[in-house]
Design a protein around this motif. Structure first.
Motif, PDB file in Angstrom:
ATOM      1  N   MET A   1       0.849  -1.193   0.000  1.00 32.53           N
ATOM      2  CA  MET A   1       0.000   0.000   0.000  1.00 32.53           C
ATOM      3  C   MET A   1       0.883   1.241   0.000  1.00 32.53           C
ATOM      4  N   PRO A   2       0.644   2.190  -0.900  1.00 30.95           N
ATOM      5  CA  PRO A   2       1.501   3.376  -0.993  1.00 30.95           C
ATOM      6  C   PRO A   2       1.222   4.361   0.123  1.00 30.95           C
ATOM      7  N   HIS A   3       2.181   5.251   0.310  1.00 31.54           N
ATOM      8  CA  HIS A   3       1.963   6.366   1.211  1.00 31.54           C
ATOM      9  C   HIS A   3       0.841   7.252   0.684  1.00 31.54           C
ATOM     10  N   SER A   4       0.290   8.075   1.578  1.00 28.04           N
ATOM     11  CA  SER A   4      -0.621   9.122   1.150  1.00 28.04           C
ATOM     12  C   SER A   4       0.054   9.968   0.076  1.00 28.04           C
ATOM     13  N   ALA A   5      -0.731  10.419  -0.894  1.00 30.36           N
ATOM     14  CA  ALA A   5      -0.175  11.264  -1.954  1.00 30.36           C
ATOM     15  C   ALA A   5       0.324  12.592  -1.402  1.00 30.36           C
ATOM     16  N   PHE A   6      -0.148  12.984  -0.233  1.00 32.43           N
ATOM     17  CA  PHE A   6       0.301  14.215   0.390  1.00 32.43           C
ATOM     18  C   PHE A   6       1.598  13.962   1.156  1.00 32.43           C
ATOM     19  N   THR A   7       2.488  14.952   1.140  1.00 32.01           N
ATOM     20  CA  THR A   7       3.642  14.898   2.030  1.00 32.01           C
ATOM     21  C   THR A   7       3.169  15.140   3.459  1.00 32.01           C
ATOM     22  N   PHE A   8       4.052  14.862   4.418  1.00 27.83           N
ATOM     23  CA  PHE A   8       3.668  15.068   5.813  1.00 27.83           C
ATOM     24  C   PHE A   8       3.365  16.538   6.079  1.00 27.83           C
ATOM     25  N   ASP A   9       4.159  17.443   5.494  1.00 22.17           N
ATOM     26  CA  ASP A   9       3.901  18.873   5.676  1.00 22.17           C
ATOM     27  C   ASP A   9       2.545  19.252   5.107  1.00 22.17           C
ATOM     28  N   GLU A  10       2.190  18.677   3.967  1.00 20.95           N
ATOM     29  CA  GLU A  10       0.878  18.968   3.371  1.00 20.95           C
ATOM     30  C   GLU A  10      -0.254  18.431   4.238  1.00 20.95           C
ATOM     31  N   LEU A  11      -0.060  17.251   4.826  1.00 18.56           N
ATOM     32  CA  LEU A  11      -1.072  16.707   5.726  1.00 18.56           C
ATOM     33  C   LEU A  11      -1.279  17.622   6.924  1.00 18.56           C
ATOM     34  N   GLN A  12      -0.196  18.162   7.442  1.00 23.78           N
ATOM     35  CA  GLN A  12      -0.299  19.045   8.606  1.00 23.78           C
ATOM     36  C   GLN A  12      -1.048  20.337   8.291  1.00 23.78           C
ATOM     37  N   ARG A  13      -1.116  20.698   7.016  1.00 24.06           N
ATOM     38  CA  ARG A  13      -1.815  21.926   6.623  1.00 24.06           C
ATOM     39  C   ARG A  13      -3.192  21.646   6.020  1.00 24.06           C
ATOM     40  N   TYR A  14      -3.543  20.386   5.865  1.00 23.58           N
ATOM     41  CA  TYR A  14      -4.790  20.040   5.158  1.00 23.58           C
ATOM     42  C   TYR A  14      -5.992  20.314   6.054  1.00 23.58           C
ATOM     43  N   ALA A  15      -6.730  21.376   5.743  1.00 18.90           N
ATOM     44  CA  ALA A  15      -7.897  21.768   6.543  1.00 18.90           C
ATOM     45  C   ALA A  15      -9.021  22.193   5.603  1.00 18.90           C
ATOM     46  N   PRO A  16      -9.614  21.257   4.889  1.00 16.78           N
ATOM     47  CA  PRO A  16     -10.617  21.607   3.871  1.00 16.78           C
ATOM     48  C   PRO A  16     -11.886  22.165   4.490  1.00 16.78           C
ATOM     49  N   GLU A  17     -12.580  22.983   3.720  1.00  6.74           N
ATOM     50  CA  GLU A  17     -13.896  23.459   4.133  1.00  6.74           C
ATOM     51  C   GLU A  17     -14.910  22.368   3.781  1.00  6.74           C
ATOM     52  N   VAL A  18     -15.351  21.660   4.782  1.00  2.00           N
ATOM     53  CA  VAL A  18     -16.310  20.577   4.577  1.00  2.00           C
ATOM     54  C   VAL A  18     -17.722  21.152   4.597  1.00  2.00           C
ATOM     55  N   ALA A  19     -18.555  20.730   3.647  1.00  2.00           N
ATOM     56  CA  ALA A  19     -19.930  21.224   3.581  1.00  2.00           C
ATOM     57  C   ALA A  19     -20.645  20.944   4.893  1.00  2.00           C
ATOM     58  N   GLU A  20     -21.264  21.985   5.428  1.00  2.00           N
ATOM     59  CA  GLU A  20     -21.959  21.855   6.703  1.00  2.00           C
ATOM     60  C   GLU A  20     -23.328  22.521   6.588  1.00  2.00           C
ATOM     61  N   PRO A  21     -24.408  21.794   6.853  1.00  2.00           N
ATOM     62  CA  PRO A  21     -25.748  22.389   6.720  1.00  2.00           C
ATOM     63  C   PRO A  21     -25.972  23.497   7.737  1.00  2.00           C
ATOM     64  N   ASP A  22     -26.795  24.475   7.361  1.00  2.00           N
ATOM     65  CA  ASP A  22     -27.066  25.604   8.248  1.00  2.00           C
ATOM     66  C   ASP A  22     -27.709  25.170   9.558  1.00  2.00           C
ATOM     67  N   ASP A  23     -28.463  24.082   9.523  1.00  2.00           N
ATOM     68  CA  ASP A  23     -29.178  23.639  10.727  1.00  2.00           C
ATOM     69  C   ASP A  23     -28.458  22.493  11.439  1.00  2.00           C
ATOM     70  N   PHE A  24     -27.141  22.365  11.229  1.00  2.00           N
ATOM     71  CA  PHE A  24     -26.374  21.271  11.838  1.00  2.00           C
ATOM     72  C   PHE A  24     -26.568  21.241  13.349  1.00  2.00           C
ATOM     73  N   ASP A  25     -26.360  22.363  14.021  1.00  2.00           N
ATOM     74  CA  ASP A  25     -26.468  22.403  15.478  1.00  2.00           C
ATOM     75  C   ASP A  25     -27.905  22.154  15.937  1.00  2.00           C
ATOM     76  N   GLU A  26     -28.848  22.738  15.241  1.00  2.00           N
ATOM     77  CA  GLU A  26     -30.252  22.537  15.602  1.00  2.00           C
ATOM     78  C   GLU A  26     -30.655  21.077  15.425  1.00  2.00           C
ATOM     79  N   PHE A  27     -30.191  20.467  14.335  1.00  2.00           N
ATOM     80  CA  PHE A  27     -30.495  19.062  14.063  1.00  2.00           C
ATOM     81  C   PHE A  27     -30.052  18.176  15.222  1.00  2.00           C
ATOM     82  N   TRP A  28     -28.823  18.366  15.676  1.00  2.00           N
ATOM     83  CA  TRP A  28     -28.308  17.510  16.740  1.00  2.00           C
ATOM     84  C   TRP A  28     -28.865  17.897  18.105  1.00  2.00           C
ATOM     85  N   ARG A  29     -29.114  19.170  18.314  1.00  2.00           N
ATOM     86  CA  ARG A  29     -29.734  19.576  19.576  1.00  2.00           C
ATOM     87  C   ARG A  29     -31.123  18.953  19.734  1.00  2.00           C
TER      88      ARG A  29
END
Length: 332
Positions: A1-29
């Motif tokens: 199995m190969p390493h991640s395509a990202f270098t370790f430095d890239e992994l440390q910076r990887y912080a994508p904007e994940v889609a989050e519904p407007d009612d996320f907190d209300e849904f779980w509350r």
């Protein structure tokens, strides 16, 4: 199995904007408020075992919809004083098994609650908690009810997991203000979800977490469980928008942003089941939305030559040492 395509430095910076519904907190509350309307403990009875140094109880607590959820409660025999508790969540397709199967935490001196996975047992371990809520979706747990967040299997499983924390706090011999959540793979994703929904945990330990940066994960691997989502969409082509919407309510990155407890992560750099990039997405966002001027303590351990198994016993030793330092800091 190969390493991640990202270098370790890239992994440390990887912080994508994940889609989050407007009612996320209300849904779980609203979801958790509905569950809280039912008393949490249903039944607690001693479980005979051949383990003379440990005592075990068969616990039933009320989870999502008041459904009975099974768990093992185990602690060192003969210890009278209250103990800090570890709530553990099992991996995908695995049930709670038998009370002697997971002994690390009680042998280390903790009160330990191991939650069963509703409806999932049979692939890797026995369980006895059904999931009685049917809804349109595919044949695998990750696709049960996937067309609507309200009917999705993980809405129920995550609710069960939050209720497991409430259950352990209601059990005898537990220091209710010192509860840690632990999990590997699916269990790691569930532990992250609980860390984002329960704001007074002592710590969270997550290894190779599933359910993180899910849209990216489905694109990165064909292996189950993510591959089961792709296989579902390969047949139900018209369902893609609904599926992504549902998954946005259970993505571990959104839960991680809301977490307040100290956290320890572990990943295998060659993991092709839960790609390391997706774990770093949760790690790099961890605590970002909790409103505190200083984010919670967190650390990441990476095993460059390991896959989904990660650091195994080496990592467990690190977990034990780290949790001990969090619960019993030097000089406190």
């Amino acid at each position: 199995m190969p390493h991640s395509a990202f270098t370790f430095d890239e992994l440390q910076r990887y912080a994508p904007e994940v889609a989050e519904p407007d009612d996320f907190d209300e849904f779980w509350r609203d979801t958790l408020a509905e569950a809280d309307a039912v008393p949490v403990l249903v039944d607690v009875r001693p479980e005979p075992t051949e383990l003379r140094l440990l005592d075990s109880w068969d616990v039933t607590f009320a989870g999502f919809g008041g459904d009975p959820v099974r768990a093992w409660y185990t602690r060192p025999a003969g210890v009278r004083e209250p103990l800090p508790a570890v709530v553990e969540y099992a991996g995908y397709g695995r049930g709670r098994g038998l009370p002697h199967e997971r002994l690390t935490w009680p042998v280390a001196g903790y009160a330990h609650l191991l939650m069963d996975n509703r409806g999932q047992a049979g692939q890797y371990g026995a369980g006895d908690t059904p999931d009685p809520h049917g809804a349109p979706g595919g044949p695998w747990p990750v696709t049960w009810g996937i067309l609507d967040p309200r009917t999705y299997h993980y809405r129920r499983l995550i609710t069960d997991a939050v209720r497991a924390v409430e259950a352990v706090r209601a059990l005898p011999g537990v220091e209710g203000d010192r509860v840690t959540v632990v999990g590997n793979s699916q269990g790691g994703g569930i532990a992250l979800a609980v860390a984002g929904l329960v704001d007074d945990l002592s710590a969270a330990l997550t290894t190779a977490p599933f359910l993180c940066d899910m849209r990216r994960a489905v694109a990165l691997t064909d292996l189950a469980p993510y591959g089961e989502i792709a296989r579902y969409l390969a047949v139900h082509r018209e369902a893609e928008e609904a599926v992504w919407r549902t998954l946005s309510y259970v993505d571990g990155v959104s839960f991680a942003r809301r977490a307040t407890a100290p956290a320890q992560f572990g990943v295998g750099r060659r993991d092709t089941v839960c790609p390391p990039r997706t774990a770093f997405a949760a790690y790099n966002h961890y605590g970002a939305a909790n409103g505190r001027p200083v984010p919670p303590e967190r650390e990441m351990h990476v095993y460059p030559f390991n896959g989904h198994e990660g650091g195994e016993a080496v990592h467990v030793r690190r977990q034990l040492r780290w949790l001990g330092s969090v619960l019993h800091p030097v000089g406190a």
